[in-house]
Design an enzyme around this catalytic site. Structure first.
Site, PDB file in Angstrom:
ATOM      1  N   LYS A 177       0.850  -1.191   0.000  1.00  0.00           N
ATOM      2  CA  LYS A 177       0.000   0.000   0.000  1.00  0.00           C
ATOM      3  C   LYS A 177       0.882   1.237   0.000  1.00  0.00           C
ATOM      4  O   LYS A 177       1.823   1.347   0.786  1.00  0.00           O
ATOM      5  CB  LYS A 177      -0.927   0.022   1.222  1.00  0.00           C
ATOM      6  N   ASP A 189     -17.245  15.445  19.410  1.00  0.00           N
ATOM      7  CA  ASP A 189     -16.413  16.136  18.430  1.00  0.00           C
ATOM      8  C   ASP A 189     -16.648  17.629  18.579  1.00  0.00           C
ATOM      9  O   ASP A 189     -17.757  18.053  18.941  1.00  0.00           O
ATOM     10  CB  ASP A 189     -16.768  15.678  17.008  1.00  0.00           C
ATOM     11  N   GLY A 239      -6.064   7.144  16.772  1.00  0.00           N
ATOM     12  CA  GLY A 239      -5.635   8.375  16.123  1.00  0.00           C
ATOM     13  C   GLY A 239      -4.141   8.546  15.936  1.00  0.00           C
ATOM     14  O   GLY A 239      -3.706   9.152  14.955  1.00  0.00           O
TER      15      GLY A 239
END
Length: 331
Positions: free
Chosen positions: A71, A164, A223
């Site tokens: 990838k 968020d 993250g």
């Protein structure tokens, strides 16, 4: 023999999440048993463009099938605002290990989201409480969607709390899943007091502390994918049972990279790698286990495993576009 070209829609339609979760679990097992090759992820830094390239090759033998691929992926945070492009773009080349023939070239961006969600699901299956029905998500970006899709494959999730700073992103998330789950916005602490928490933000200053999670919450720390990124407070990590996907990657660019570099965390604070749980060398959650953390950096073997699922399903569905990239007459 022709190569199959699969765009993002083809990958999305043929990466059935239940199959991807199983394939990623198989990949973790193969890696733990020494039946995989995965050179370290290499980086090309491009500070002039505020971005980088990463190359991720691997081969794995899962017993019933084997596969290889590479990838080529990037992280360019300015893309959405400046160019109308995603922050992460990826291209996957999926090859036949026996002949090296390129069986498929496929979108790696959607593939990345699928396999990252699947890895969190595998960890959740081994580390979350058996009766987990609530999921908290910190960060309502694109990765949050596959977190919910994948984790709901291994636990009967009913309630979802999403946190968020961007209210519009929360609204989009609620609109996407409101007909299937009880989804609502909430604070980081409300999300963290769910049975399972996935953090999918790019922050470098921790935003989740020990008081923000329940006594037996399982946390998927997603993250952190570069040195300096850090979502969970050090005291939360020190007190938790930490499971990683790969020692080299996690200590370089995973959730533990900052406290590990500073000596706050050592190898003695890391319970083990996810493959050790999959093969049974280490126990998953027990009655005595408190907060658990899965540090997921994303492994090339996950990409190959997910690409295997996509390719096989696409062939069955006659999806994609075949083209003659290699001329067998030119040897």
């Amino acid at each position: 023999m022709e190569t199959l070209l699969l765009d993002s829609g083809d990958v999305d339609e043929n990466a059935r999440m239940a199959d991807v979760v199983r394939a990623v679990e198989d990949a973790f097992e193969a890696y733990e048993r020494g039946n995989a090759q995965m050179p370290p992820k290499s980086y090309i830094d491009l500070p002039q463009y505020n971005g980088d390239f990463r190359s991720m090759p691997s081969y794995l033998d899962a017993g019933d099938w084997d596969a290889a691929g590479v990838k080529w992926v990037n992280v360019h945070p300015d893309n959405p605002a400046d160019h109308g492009l995603p922050t992460v773009l990826g291209t996957m080349i999926y090859s036949d290990p026996e002949t090296a023939f390129p069986l498929a070239i496929m979108d790696g961006t959607t593939l990345t989201m699928k396999r990252t969600g699947a890895a969190a699901a595998v960890a959740t299956d081994y580390l979350a409480v058996e009766d987990a029905t609530s999921l908290g998500i910190v960060g309502a970006g694109v990765q949050s969607y596959t977190q919910l899709e994948a984790i709901s494959e291994v636990r009967p999730i009913e309630e979802v709390v999403v946190s968020d700073l961007d209210e519009e992103r929360i609204e989009r998330f609620v609109d996407a899943f409101g007909d299937r789950f009880d989804v609502r916005s909430g604070s980081i602490s409300e999300a963290g007091h769910c049975d399972v928490l996935s953090t999918v933000t790019p922050v470098e200053e921790p935003i989740v502390g020990p008081d923000d999670v329940g006594e037996r919450t399982h946390v998927n720390a997603i993250g952190a994918d570069a040195a300096g990124k850090h979502e969970l407070a050090d005291d939360l990590l020190v007190a938790a049972t930490i499971v990683i996907d790969d020692h080299a990657q996690c200590t370089h660019s995973g959730e533990v990279n900052v406290p590990y570099a500073e000596g706050v965390l050592t190898d003695g604070d890391i319970y083990g790698e996810i493959g050790q749980l999959v093969v049974g060398d280490l126990a998953g959650r027990t009655d005595e286990t408190g907060v658990t953390v899965f540090d997921s950096t994303g492994l090339a073997i996950q990409d190959v495993a997910a690409a295997h699922v996509v390719y096989e399903q696409a062939r069955k569905n006659d999806a994609g576009y075949e083209f003659g990239m290699i001329d067998p007459g030119r040897q």
